[in-house]
Design a protein around this motif. Sequence first.
Motif, short mmCIF file in Angstrom:
data_model
loop_
_atom_site.label_atom_id
_atom_site.label_comp_id
_atom_site.label_asym_id
_atom_site.label_seq_id
_atom_site.Cartn_x
_atom_site.Cartn_y
_atom_site.Cartn_z
N LEU A 129 -39.68 74.00 -29.44
CA LEU A 129 -41.00 75.55 -30.07
C LEU A 129 -41.89 75.28 -30.18
N ASN A 130 -42.87 76.02 -29.97
CA ASN A 130 -44.72 76.40 -30.44
C ASN A 130 -44.75 75.14 -31.39
N ASP A 131 -43.91 75.21 -32.29
CA ASP A 131 -44.19 74.01 -33.26
C ASP A 131 -44.48 72.81 -32.82
N GLN A 132 -43.60 72.41 -31.80
CA GLN A 132 -43.57 70.95 -31.19
C GLN A 132 -42.21 70.04 -32.51
N THR A 133 -41.57 71.51 -32.91
CA THR A 133 -39.80 70.70 -33.40
C THR A 133 -39.03 70.94 -31.78
N THR A 134 -37.97 70.25 -32.33
CA THR A 134 -37.02 70.47 -31.54
C THR A 134 -35.47 71.43 -32.14
#
Lengths: 297, 105
Positions: A129-134
């Motif tokens: 995701l754009n917030d760097q979580t997967t």
Amino acid sequence: MDIPYTVTPRRDTGLYNSKIGIWLFLSSEVMLFGALFCSYILLRTSAPVTGPLVWPLGSDYLNIPIGTFNTAVLITSSITVILSWASLVRRDVKKFKFYMGVTVICGVMFLCIKSYEYHEKFIHYGILLNDQTTVKGHLEEIVVKEKDGTEKKYSSWNGALQIVNGVVTQSTFHNDQIADRELSYVLIHKDPPIGKHHAVAKEGHAEATKIYGNQIARVSNFGPWYHPFFAIYFTLTALHALHVFGGMMVNFYLMTAGIGMFKTDPQHLTNRVEVSGLFWHFVDLVWIFLFPVLYLL
Amino acid sequence: MSDHTHDSHHDVAHFNHHIRVCIGVFLALMVLTVVTVLVSRVHLGTAGNVAVALFIATGKALLVACYFMHLISEKKIIYRVLIFTFFFAAGLVFLTLWAYQDHYF
């Protein structure tokens, strides 16, 4: 024309030639796998400590019970190849065929289990995701908007999609090229938290989560392209599996088409089985290092 | 002349003993595999877990090499070949660790 020193040892070395030959070959194989292990060391030590490219724990992605079972299968095949050689030394061809048969079956089992593990990776997806979580899980569908506004649905995508502002900028490996298309959303069956039983089937257990295209940076299944960990995992285990396959072919030949030599020159056949066994032990030895390094660390 | 009933440098008792030792090594390898998995669940820090796992793996590899591959009673020429192997493999790992200091990645 007779190949010399297949049975009679050479006076200067004290050994029949193929034994020296196989050890020289195994020495070169040590360099081959050694170089790949060094690649693993460099990839792992240079990985960033935060963010999506952080080096994962093997247990995050790989199935340890299956890997342990595969290790047991190979160790068993090593003792049975020794017992098959011992049977030939004792000139018991029935026992030789039995033990070599078990060895070959163990090899087939190992490859089948490895194929299953690979398949599990290819049907498993990670959405960055754009917030760097997967978000990880099994894919329901990827929905893309065509240029004319109609939606096209993909139930699998073998490869990776790079997305910027909801638009696919790069698509790899799958047949369709969908770069410059808008990604509407992705439906994914999220993985249960670690420790719970893994839900495999799409149709049944976990409900699908919808993630909109403008929240997504990347969609990819767990192929070698997903992360350097997977790149080196697939490289090392596939090369090892090729060695298992090659060794298995030789072992199978020795107990079938090659068995005629038992009547004409049994010691020569015994020596052939001995050197093939040495190769097989080397294959087991490589796995003894591969298993803890990839799965447990 | 070509039909030896056993390896030319072994007598029957020695050979049978070797096979029994190999079966013992097989059992030890199975136990060590279980130990490897169980120990990996204990948190010793990354360096600790790596060291323990590699230590056990090296032990298993030595068992396979010495007994399954019969290195413990092999001819001198094989040892001479393997000295070179060990030297170059160690060099490979050493160069890798040395290259890490370059900070080019």
